[in-house]
Scaffold this active site. Structure first.
Site, PDB file in Angstrom:
ATOM      1  CB  SER A  79      -1.012   0.083   1.203  1.00 18.97           C
ATOM      2  OG  SER A  79      -2.001   0.970   0.951  1.00 18.97           O
ATOM      3  CG  ASP A 316      -4.266  -1.187  -0.145  1.00 18.44           C
ATOM      4  OD1 ASP A 316      -3.302  -1.789   0.351  1.00 18.44           O
ATOM      5  OD2 ASP A 316      -4.274   0.031   0.199  1.00 18.44           O
TER       6      ASP A 316
END
Length: 763
Positions: A79, A316
């Site tokens: 992320s 993500d």
């Protein structure tokens, strides 16, 4: 002066808008690496915090007689941490500057810049009720006056109002905007003046970025009954390497942008990332991407195999792997060696123990929405890294145990060697021919002393060789998944058994069949590496008693020889075998022969014997004795330790230590953790997207916290008898803090109050 490498494997967590804080930390890591390279290359000192790190390294050299090279050679991120990992890795491998990335975070990581044009509110009343559920449950979004600093309230209130009036329920942020930001930052870095690569020649940099495959792909698992089941795997790891060669690129900009955009596609905030989005931006920017197909096959092998790359929806990476330790640990097996190594795993956690707002309200049992939100978003991301740390701890304990065993039996082994050769051994000059003769004689004697225990030792070595060859070929094939690895292992194992490579005789001792001996001579790479590792460790012990100059000839010989053997472990050495490995279905024997021909271990052995002969001949008799005892005693040590340590034996590194960088750990200026220093933690860690002042605050604290912790980590490499005085350490930290504030004072136009306050706290 002794040489030592502090090698950092960096693991960067996710953190949404706290990416700005992590950028500050990675920037200090980059500056430390630059200062270390310049120091080791005898370049003039620079300015800012980099000059302080240079002074620190000079102090270590003066007080401890240690020339320390600090380097980052493994980076893994998820992320927000994945984005920072991509850019840090690019700066390390190319010598480019990270400064353009600072401008990107401060200027463009803003809700107004990220908001997709199609999602912007069409009128002031558009869906005003569509406040994100997580904020509603947490009681957030309407209490700006209570949670936001007075100087930022108007900015945050206006941007928050605009944001929550966006056209929900579609992701408010634009994927193309984010992807364009990544390309812009890479282009800006490419325009900076390039310094030399921040790693020594031959030292590879490996980057791993986690991604979540939303739909998933099937993986077959073998059971007893039913024989086979199919499960869906959602975890992906996008890997890059520069192979350690000067001038080699880490990857094409489109591929780095792919990883950065995919790993940061936070659910609900950004739309899932697709190849169509990437192709559009690449076309709009008129970017030439010649190896598109090869990269997509590497990054999305399952999708590529069935022609479904365009259908992949990637989100993500922190959803399932917020702390990507595992790929970083796996990368340790391909590290070269030149001198003593202190290996550290450093993980950046911007909010340790911090929970999203939806779970922090009361101590009562969680309600309906809290349970759903916690299960969907918080729990997977916040899962502790205990399992990863336990793996590292177990590995370090095995190495420590092995070192203790070696130390305990050293006197007995040396007695065996002396009784075998006599004291005249140390009077003779070790010519290559003598080294070969002595080595074979020692191995025969060790096998005879071991008796039938040598058979189990030999069989364990063969099994380890099968595993190593399997792992190498599986990596070369670049086709992840247990299925293909199992196919390779079965084929290699069958070829080894069919050729009789596992015949050590039933009576014990050195009764291996000729075919088995040929197999060991042509494939037992690990045995050679373990032997040189043992000698290298003995040299490190002798460092405490003798000068660097006395040991330099044999040290250079050992590490030059070791580097050549370690090169045989790297996948690039066998890259041309990829099609053959992928098509492997029958007899793996011819493939084993090609691997042996490519390594050519007998030729490397001859070269090593020559290097060791020259290195040993340059030593005094006093120094030659312990090194020869270690080298010739290795078969005795290996037979004793390899079975006890499940085949790991004399491993690559000394015990690995783990360090954390977080607001809770950097307390030289201000205590209280993230709550006392960071603004981005507001609005469920989206806070920094709503205010440049917040981004400046978090970026500055990132640099300050990074400097605080990095000085501690560097100093922890010193031997116990060479500690610096606490007052000197405090002075170094103050100098670093003031240098950072001086550097940033003109750039951070919204942080004048913070800078003044911090200067007062520093003193």
């Amino acid at each position: 002066m002794r040489d030592k490498e502090l090698r950092l494997a960096l693991v960067c967590y996710g953190g949404i808008s706290l990416a700005v804080y992590m950028h500050g930390i990675t920037k200090e890591i980059w500056r430390l690496a630059r200062a270390s390279r310049a120091f080791c290359d005898d370049e003039p000192p620079t300015s800012g915090s980099q000059a302080v790190y240079r002074a620190l390294l000079e102090n270590i050299a003066d007080t401890a007689g240690l020339r320390l090279r600090v380097m980052v050679d493994i980076v893994a991120g998820a992320s927000a941490g994945g984005i920072n990992g991509v850019f840090l890795a690019q700066a390390i491998t190319t010598g480019q500057s990270l400064e353009p990335l600072t401008a990107m975070w401060l200027e463009k990581a803003d809700v107004e810049a990220l908001l997709a044009p199609s999602r912007a509110p069409s009128s002031k009343m558009t869906k005003f009720w569509a406040l994100p559920i997580a904020w509603m449950v947490a009681g957030r979004g309407s209490n700006v006056d209570e949670t936001v600093d007075p100087e930022s309230r108007d900015e945050v209130r206006a941007k928050l109002e605009h944001f929550v009036r966006s056209r929900w329920f579609e992701p408010p942020f634009g994927g193309e905007q984010m992807l364009t930001m990544m390309f812009d930052a890479l282009d800006a870095m490419a325009k900076t003046q390039e310094d030399p690569r921040l790693l020594p020649p031959g030292q590879p940099l490996d980057l791993f970025v986690t991604i979540t495959d939303f739909a998933g792909h099937p993986e077959r698992l073998r059971l007893n009954s039913p024989p086979e089941v199919v499960e869906t795997e959602h975890r992906l790891v996008c890997s890059f390497t520069d192979r350690g060669h000067m001038g080699d690129a880490l990857a094409h900009p489109a591929e780095l942008a792919f990883a950065a955009r995919a790993t940061s596609s936070f659910p609900g905030a950004f739309p899932p990332f697709t190849i169509a989005e990437l192709d559009k931006v690449v076309a709009d920017r008129n970017v030439d991407w010649p190896h598109r197909e090869a990269f997509l096959e590497h990054a999305l092998p399952r999708h590529f195999a069935i022609g479904a790359v365009d259908k992949a929806a990637l989100i993500d990476g922190s959803v399932l792997a917020n702390a990507p330790f595992r790929p970083a640990i796996a990368a340790l097996r391909e590290r070269p060696a030149r001198r003593q190594v202190d290996r550290r795993f450093i993980y950046i956690d911007p909010t340790p123990g911090h929970r999203f707002g939806a779970s922090r309200r009361e101590k009562d049992a969680p309600g309906f929405f809290q349970t759903i939100i916690g299960a969907l978003s918080e729990l997977p991301r916040q899962q502790p890294i205990r399992d990863n740390l336990e793996d590292l701890a177990d590995r370090s304990e095995r190495i420590t145990r092995m070192l203790a065993i070696v130390e305990k039996i050293r006197a007995e082994v040396e007695t065996q060697v002396v009784s075998l050769f006599g004291y005249t051994l140390f009077l003779d000059y070790p010519t290559p021919k003598r080294i070969v003769s002595w080595r074979r004689r020692a191995q025969t004697a060790a096998a005879a002393k071991a008796g039938y225990g040598h058979t189990s030792y030999g069989l364990l070595k063969v099994d380890n060789m099968i595993d190593r060859i399997t792992e190498l070929l599986h990596t070369v094939a670049d086709r992840p998944g247990p299925d293909h690895r199992r196919t390779i292992h079965e084929a290699v194992n069958k070829a080894v058994r069919d050729r009789g490579y596992d015949d050590f005789g039933a009576s014990g001792g050195d009764n291996a069949a000729p075919a088995t001996l040929d197999f060991l001579r042509s494939h037992d790479l690990a045995f050679r590496i373990r032997r040189l590792r043992l000698v290298a460790r003995r040299l490190t012990e002798l460092d405490e008693e003798h000068s660097q100059a006395e040991l330099t000839p044999i040290r250079d010989a050992v590490y030059e020889s070791l580097a050549a053997y370690l090169e045989c472990e790297r996948r690039e050495t066998f890259a041309d075998l990829k099609p053959e490995v992928r098509d492997l279905k029958g007899d793996a024997g011819p493939l084993l022969d090609r691997v042996a021909d490519r390594m050519d271990l007998p030729a490397l052995d001859a070269r090593t014997d020559d290097l060791l002969s020259r290195g040993l001949s340059a030593l005094s008799r006093e120094l030659r004795r312990p090194i020869l005892l270690a080298y010739l005693g290795f078969p005795f040590f290996d037979i004793a330790t390899l079975p006890l340590l499940q085949g790991e034996g004399l491993d690559e590194f000394d015990p690995i230590r783990v360090d954390r960088i977080s607001p809770d750990d950097a307390t030289a200026i201000r205590e209280g953790g993230a709550e006392a220093t960071l603004k981005g933690i507001q609005f469920n860690s989206f806070g920094a997207f709503f205010s440049r002042g917040y981004r400046e605050n978090d970026y500055l604290w990132g640099r300050l916290h990074g400097a605080d912790r990095l000085i501690d980590i560097v100093l922890s490499t010193l031997p116990s008898g060479s500690r610096m005085k606490a007052g000197h350490v405090a002075r170094l930290k103050r100098e670093a803090f003031h240098a950072i504030l001086d550097e940033e004072e003109t750039r951070l136009t919204n942080a004048a109050g913070l800078i003044a306050a911090v200067r007062k706290e520093i003193g």
